[in-house]
Design a protein around this motif. Structure first.
Motif, PDB file in Angstrom:
ATOM      1  N   ALA A 147      37.346   6.090 -10.388  1.00  0.00           N
ATOM      2  CA  ALA A 147      36.152   5.600  -9.905  1.00  0.00           C
ATOM      3  C   ALA A 147      35.289   6.697 -10.239  1.00  0.00           C
ATOM      4  CB  ALA A 147      36.198   5.054  -8.512  1.00  0.00           C
ATOM      5  N   LEU A 148      35.590   8.050  -9.842  1.00  0.00           N
ATOM      6  CA  LEU A 148      34.448   8.900 -10.104  1.00  0.00           C
ATOM      7  C   LEU A 148      34.285   9.256 -11.451  1.00  0.00           C
ATOM      8  CD1 LEU A 148      32.838  11.315  -8.770  1.00  0.00           C
ATOM      9  CD2 LEU A 148      34.744  12.456  -8.822  1.00  0.00           C
ATOM     10  N   ARG A 149      35.308   9.568 -12.154  1.00  0.00           N
ATOM     11  CA  ARG A 149      35.434   9.821 -13.575  1.00  0.00           C
ATOM     12  C   ARG A 149      34.553   8.612 -14.277  1.00  0.00           C
ATOM     13  NH1 ARG A 149      35.430  14.405 -11.944  1.00  0.00           N
ATOM     14  NH2 ARG A 149      37.212  15.880 -12.120  1.00  0.00           N
ATOM     15  N   ALA A 150      35.028   7.586 -13.969  1.00  0.00           N
ATOM     16  CA  ALA A 150      34.382   6.129 -14.854  1.00  0.00           C
ATOM     17  C   ALA A 150      33.022   6.292 -14.515  1.00  0.00           C
ATOM     18  CB  ALA A 150      35.106   4.955 -14.266  1.00  0.00           C
ATOM     19  N   ALA A 151      32.440   6.481 -13.466  1.00  0.00           N
ATOM     20  CA  ALA A 151      31.036   6.541 -13.158  1.00  0.00           C
ATOM     21  C   ALA A 151      30.194   7.636 -14.088  1.00  0.00           C
ATOM     22  CB  ALA A 151      30.726   6.850 -11.718  1.00  0.00           C
ATOM     23  N   GLU A 152      31.001   8.943 -13.901  1.00  0.00           N
ATOM     24  CA  GLU A 152      30.432  10.000 -14.597  1.00  0.00           C
ATOM     25  C   GLU A 152      30.205   9.593 -16.091  1.00  0.00           C
ATOM     26  OE1 GLU A 152      31.320  14.238 -13.200  1.00  0.00           O
ATOM     27  OE2 GLU A 152      33.101  13.002 -12.463  1.00  0.00           O
ATOM     28  N   ILE A 153      31.558   9.222 -16.677  1.00  0.00           N
ATOM     29  CA  ILE A 153      31.578   8.918 -18.293  1.00  0.00           C
ATOM     30  C   ILE A 153      30.770   7.872 -18.526  1.00  0.00           C
ATOM     31  CG2 ILE A 153      33.440  10.740 -18.450  1.00  0.00           C
ATOM     32  CD1 ILE A 153      35.043   8.170 -19.463  1.00  0.00           C
ATOM     33  N   GLU A 154      30.448   7.071 -17.794  1.00  0.00           N
ATOM     34  CA  GLU A 154      29.564   5.756 -17.820  1.00  0.00           C
ATOM     35  C   GLU A 154      30.530   4.752 -18.373  1.00  0.00           C
ATOM     36  OE1 GLU A 154      25.772   6.223 -19.719  1.00  0.00           O
ATOM     37  OE2 GLU A 154      25.166   7.739 -18.070  1.00  0.00           O
ATOM     38  N   ALA A 155      31.826   4.728 -18.231  1.00  0.00           N
ATOM     39  CA  ALA A 155      32.855   3.779 -18.659  1.00  0.00           C
ATOM     40  C   ALA A 155      32.358   2.357 -18.247  1.00  0.00           C
ATOM     41  CB  ALA A 155      34.241   4.179 -18.227  1.00  0.00           C
ATOM     42  N   GLU A 156      32.831   1.390 -19.050  1.00  0.00           N
ATOM     43  CA  GLU A 156      32.215   0.089 -18.456  1.00  0.00           C
ATOM     44  C   GLU A 156      33.417  -0.621 -17.736  1.00  0.00           C
ATOM     45  OE1 GLU A 156      32.267  -0.019 -22.882  1.00  0.00           O
ATOM     46  OE2 GLU A 156      31.183  -1.863 -22.473  1.00  0.00           O
ATOM     47  N   VAL A 157      34.715  -0.147 -17.799  1.00  0.00           N
ATOM     48  CA  VAL A 157      35.759  -0.928 -16.923  1.00  0.00           C
ATOM     49  C   VAL A 157      36.636   0.363 -16.442  1.00  0.00           C
ATOM     50  CG1 VAL A 157      36.769  -1.445 -18.777  1.00  0.00           C
ATOM     51  CG2 VAL A 157      36.963  -2.968 -16.686  1.00  0.00           C
ATOM     52  N   ILE A 158      37.562  -0.032 -15.468  1.00  0.00           N
ATOM     53  CA  ILE A 158      38.607   0.672 -15.015  1.00  0.00           C
ATOM     54  C   ILE A 158      39.622  -0.281 -15.195  1.00  0.00           C
ATOM     55  CG2 ILE A 158      39.959   1.812 -13.389  1.00  0.00           C
ATOM     56  CD1 ILE A 158      37.270   2.689 -11.913  1.00  0.00           C
ATOM     57  N   LYS A 193      39.165  -8.150   3.266  1.00  0.00           N
ATOM     58  CA  LYS A 193      40.426  -8.484   3.515  1.00  0.00           C
ATOM     59  C   LYS A 193      41.652  -7.331   3.408  1.00  0.00           C
ATOM     60  CE  LYS A 193      39.545 -12.852   1.509  1.00  0.00           C
ATOM     61  NZ  LYS A 193      39.443 -13.699   0.274  1.00  0.00           N
ATOM     62  N   ASN A 194      41.249  -6.011   3.138  1.00  0.00           N
ATOM     63  CA  ASN A 194      42.158  -5.031   3.202  1.00  0.00           C
ATOM     64  C   ASN A 194      43.398  -5.219   2.453  1.00  0.00           C
ATOM     65  OD1 ASN A 194      42.717  -2.512   4.131  1.00  0.00           O
ATOM     66  ND2 ASN A 194      43.846  -3.091   6.125  1.00  0.00           N
ATOM     67  N   LEU A 195      42.955  -5.767   1.267  1.00  0.00           N
ATOM     68  CA  LEU A 195      44.030  -5.841  -0.200  1.00  0.00           C
ATOM     69  C   LEU A 195      44.208  -4.379  -0.603  1.00  0.00           C
ATOM     70  CD1 LEU A 195      42.034  -8.798  -1.645  1.00  0.00           C
ATOM     71  CD2 LEU A 195      44.068  -8.979  -0.083  1.00  0.00           C
ATOM     72  N   GLY A 196      45.536  -4.344  -0.987  1.00  0.00           N
ATOM     73  CA  GLY A 196      45.962  -2.981  -1.049  1.00  0.00           C
ATOM     74  C   GLY A 196      45.616  -2.804  -2.679  1.00  0.00           C
ATOM     75  N   VAL A 197      44.445  -2.968  -3.082  1.00  0.00           N
ATOM     76  CA  VAL A 197      44.433  -2.837  -4.663  1.00  0.00           C
ATOM     77  C   VAL A 197      44.378  -1.136  -4.825  1.00  0.00           C
ATOM     78  CG1 VAL A 197      42.830  -3.356  -6.721  1.00  0.00           C
ATOM     79  CG2 VAL A 197      42.979  -4.667  -4.842  1.00  0.00           C
ATOM     80  N   MET A 198      43.276  -0.633  -4.231  1.00  0.00           N
ATOM     81  CA  MET A 198      42.881   0.853  -4.111  1.00  0.00           C
ATOM     82  C   MET A 198      42.582   1.018  -2.725  1.00  0.00           C
ATOM     83  SD  MET A 198      39.645   0.549  -6.729  1.00  0.00           S
ATOM     84  CE  MET A 198      39.960   1.703  -8.004  1.00  0.00           C
ATOM     85  N   ASP A 199      42.514   2.340  -2.602  1.00  0.00           N
ATOM     86  CA  ASP A 199      41.900   2.815  -1.231  1.00  0.00           C
ATOM     87  C   ASP A 199      40.492   2.646  -1.048  1.00  0.00           C
ATOM     88  OD1 ASP A 199      40.617   5.729  -2.046  1.00  0.00           O
ATOM     89  OD2 ASP A 199      42.443   5.489  -2.926  1.00  0.00           O
ATOM     90  N   ALA A 200      39.926   2.586   0.189  1.00  0.00           N
ATOM     91  CA  ALA A 200      38.687   2.173   0.626  1.00  0.00           C
ATOM     92  C   ALA A 200      37.685   3.075  -0.131  1.00  0.00           C
ATOM     93  CB  ALA A 200      38.349   2.215   2.121  1.00  0.00           C
ATOM     94  N   THR A 201      37.928   4.408  -0.144  1.00  0.00           N
ATOM     95  CA  THR A 201      37.026   5.466  -0.852  1.00  0.00           C
ATOM     96  C   THR A 201      36.669   4.922  -2.270  1.00  0.00           C
ATOM     97  OG1 THR A 201      38.047   6.882   0.527  1.00  0.00           O
ATOM     98  CG2 THR A 201      36.603   7.950  -1.121  1.00  0.00           C
ATOM     99  N   ALA A 202      37.826   4.540  -2.713  1.00  0.00           N
ATOM    100  CA  ALA A 202      37.615   4.310  -4.392  1.00  0.00           C
ATOM    101  C   ALA A 202      36.939   2.983  -4.504  1.00  0.00           C
ATOM    102  CB  ALA A 202      39.005   4.199  -5.058  1.00  0.00           C
ATOM    103  N   SER A 203      37.260   1.884  -3.831  1.00  0.00           N
ATOM    104  CA  SER A 203      36.763   0.586  -3.915  1.00  0.00           C
ATOM    105  C   SER A 203      35.087   0.860  -3.533  1.00  0.00           C
ATOM    106  CB  SER A 203      37.327  -0.171  -2.795  1.00  0.00           C
ATOM    107  OG  SER A 203      38.660  -0.507  -2.828  1.00  0.00           O
ATOM    108  N   SER A 204      34.868   1.650  -2.525  1.00  0.00           N
ATOM    109  CA  SER A 204      33.365   1.821  -2.196  1.00  0.00           C
ATOM    110  C   SER A 204      32.777   2.437  -3.349  1.00  0.00           C
ATOM    111  CB  SER A 204      32.999   2.662  -1.259  1.00  0.00           C
ATOM    112  OG  SER A 204      34.156   2.268  -0.223  1.00  0.00           O
ATOM    113  N   LEU A 205      33.189   3.344  -4.093  1.00  0.00           N
ATOM    114  CA  LEU A 205      32.774   4.077  -5.165  1.00  0.00           C
ATOM    115  C   LEU A 205      32.312   3.003  -6.312  1.00  0.00           C
ATOM    116  CD1 LEU A 205      31.785   6.986  -5.456  1.00  0.00           C
ATOM    117  CD2 LEU A 205      33.872   7.550  -6.447  1.00  0.00           C
ATOM    118  N   PRO A 212      33.451  -2.633 -12.969  1.00  0.00           N
ATOM    119  CA  PRO A 212      34.515  -3.498 -12.624  1.00  0.00           C
ATOM    120  C   PRO A 212      35.956  -2.987 -13.009  1.00  0.00           C
ATOM    121  CG  PRO A 212      33.210  -4.070 -14.895  1.00  0.00           C
ATOM    122  CD  PRO A 212      32.687  -2.710 -14.144  1.00  0.00           C
ATOM    123  N   LEU A 213      36.776  -3.797 -12.391  1.00  0.00           N
ATOM    124  CA  LEU A 213      38.040  -3.296 -12.379  1.00  0.00           C
ATOM    125  C   LEU A 213      39.261  -4.480 -12.848  1.00  0.00           C
ATOM    126  CD1 LEU A 213      40.213  -0.832 -11.019  1.00  0.00           C
ATOM    127  CD2 LEU A 213      40.371  -2.565  -9.166  1.00  0.00           C
TER     128      LEU A 213
END
Ligand code: UDP
Length: 242
Positions: A147-158, A193-205, A212-213
Motif C-alpha cells: 500500500a505504501l509503495r503503491a502510493a509513493e510510486i503512484e501505481a494505479e492498482v495493487i 466486516k473484518n474480512l481477511g483481505v489484508m491487515d487494517a493498517t494496509a486497508s486504511s492506507l 484499488p486492489l
C-alpha cells in the motif's frame, strides 16, 4: 492488439505463494511460473513493481510465540522477504526480464537501497522493481508495504496474488461451505466486516489514498495478464464508491 488498462502496477506476492504445494520455502516451478506471468505483462509495456512477503520462511508473530522479542522477530521476517526477493529476481533474470531489488534495510552488497525516485526511473526504463525488506519497520506487514509503495510510486492498482483462494470470501471457504465470494467491496466493508483481505493498517492506507486492489489466484496461468487487460476476475476492493 490487446491493450492493458493499467500503466503502473504493484504486484503483492505473498511468501506462501512462492512455496507452491510445499507450504514452506521456495518451489522452483512456482517461482518460475510467477516470473513468466510477470514477463507477459511487462511485454505489454506495463510498469511492474513487486512487493514480496516472507511468510513461507518466517513470520514475526510466529517468532513471538516462540518467545522471541516482537521487533527482533519482525526484523527476521523482513530478512525472509529479502531472500524471496533475490529468488524472484533470479527467476525473472533467467527469462531475461531486467530486474532491480530495492531493500528498505541497507544491504548494499545484494540490493540497492530503497530510493523512490530511482525506483520510478527503473520502472520507466521497463525494469521490474522488487521491493524487499517490507517497510523496514517492525510491527508492519508486506501488505502495508504494498500500500505504501503503491502510493509513493503512484501505481494505479495493487494486484494481490493468492495461492489458496481466488478472491475475497464472506468466511473461510475451506472451513465454511456457505462462504460466498465477493465480486466488489469497499475498503470500509473490508474493515467493518473484518474480512481477511489484508491487515487494517494496509486497508486504511489504501482507502485513504484511493488505491484499488484486485485479489485473485496466482495459481492459474495468465491471471496477472487477465487483470492487467481489464478482465474481471477475483475480487476488486475500492475506496468509498463501488
Ligand atoms: N515485516 C515487518 N515489517 C514490514 C514487513 C514485514 O516487520 O514492513 C515482517 C513481519 O514479521 C512479517 C514478516 O516480515 O510477519 C513477513 O511478512 P508478511 O507476513 O507480510 O509476509 P506474507 O504474509 O506476505 O508472506
Amino acid at each position: 492488439m490487446e491493450k492493458p488498462v493499467f500503466k503502473r502496477i504493484v504486484l503483492k506476492v505473498s511468501g506462501e505463494s512462492l512455496a507452491g504445494n510445499n507450504g514452506y520455502g521456495i518451489e522452483a516451478s512456482t517461482i518460475a511460473s510467477i516470473a513468466e506471468q510477470v514477463k507477459e505483462v511487462v511485454a505489454f509495456g506495463v510498469e511492474v513493481a513487486i512487493v514480496v512477503g516472507g511468510g513461507n520462511i518466517w513470520r514475526g508473530i510466529a517468532g513471538t510465540a516462540k518467545g522471541i522479542d516482537r521487533a527482533t522477530a519482525d526484523y527476521m521476517g523482513m530478512l525472509a522477504t529479502v531472500m524471496n526477493s533475490l529468488a524472484l529476481q533470479d527467476a525473472l533474470e533467467q527469462i531475461e526480464v531486467p530486474t532491480r531489488v530495492q531493500s528498505s534495510i541497507a544491504m548494499q552488497q545484494i540490493a540497492e537501497p530503497y530510493i523512490r525516485r530511482r525506483a520510478i526511473r527503473h520502472l520507466e526504463k521497463g525494469r521490474v522493481v522488487i521491493f524487499a525488506a517490507g517497510t523496514g519497520n517492525p510491527f508492519f506487514s508486506t501488505d502495508t508495504t504494498a500500500a505504501l509503495r503503491a502510493a509513493e510510486i503512484e501505481a494505479e492498482v495493487i494486484l494481490m496474488a493468492k495461492n489458496k483462494v481466488d478472491g475475497v470470501y464472506s468466511a473461510d471457504p475451506f472451513k465454511d461451505p456457505t462462504a460466498v465470494k465477493f465480486e466488489e467491496l469497499t475498503y470500509m466493508e473490508v474493515l467493518n466486516k473484518n474480512l481477511g483481505v489484508m491487515d487494517a493498517t494496509a486497508s486504511s492506507l489504501c482507502m485513504d489514498n484511493n488505491i484499488p486492489l484486485v485479489v485473485f489466484a496466482i495459481t492459474e496461468q495468465d491471471n496477472i495478464k487477465k487483470v492487467v487487460l481489464g478482465e474481471k476476475i477475483g475480487t476488486i476492493v475500492r475506496g468509498s464508491v463501488k
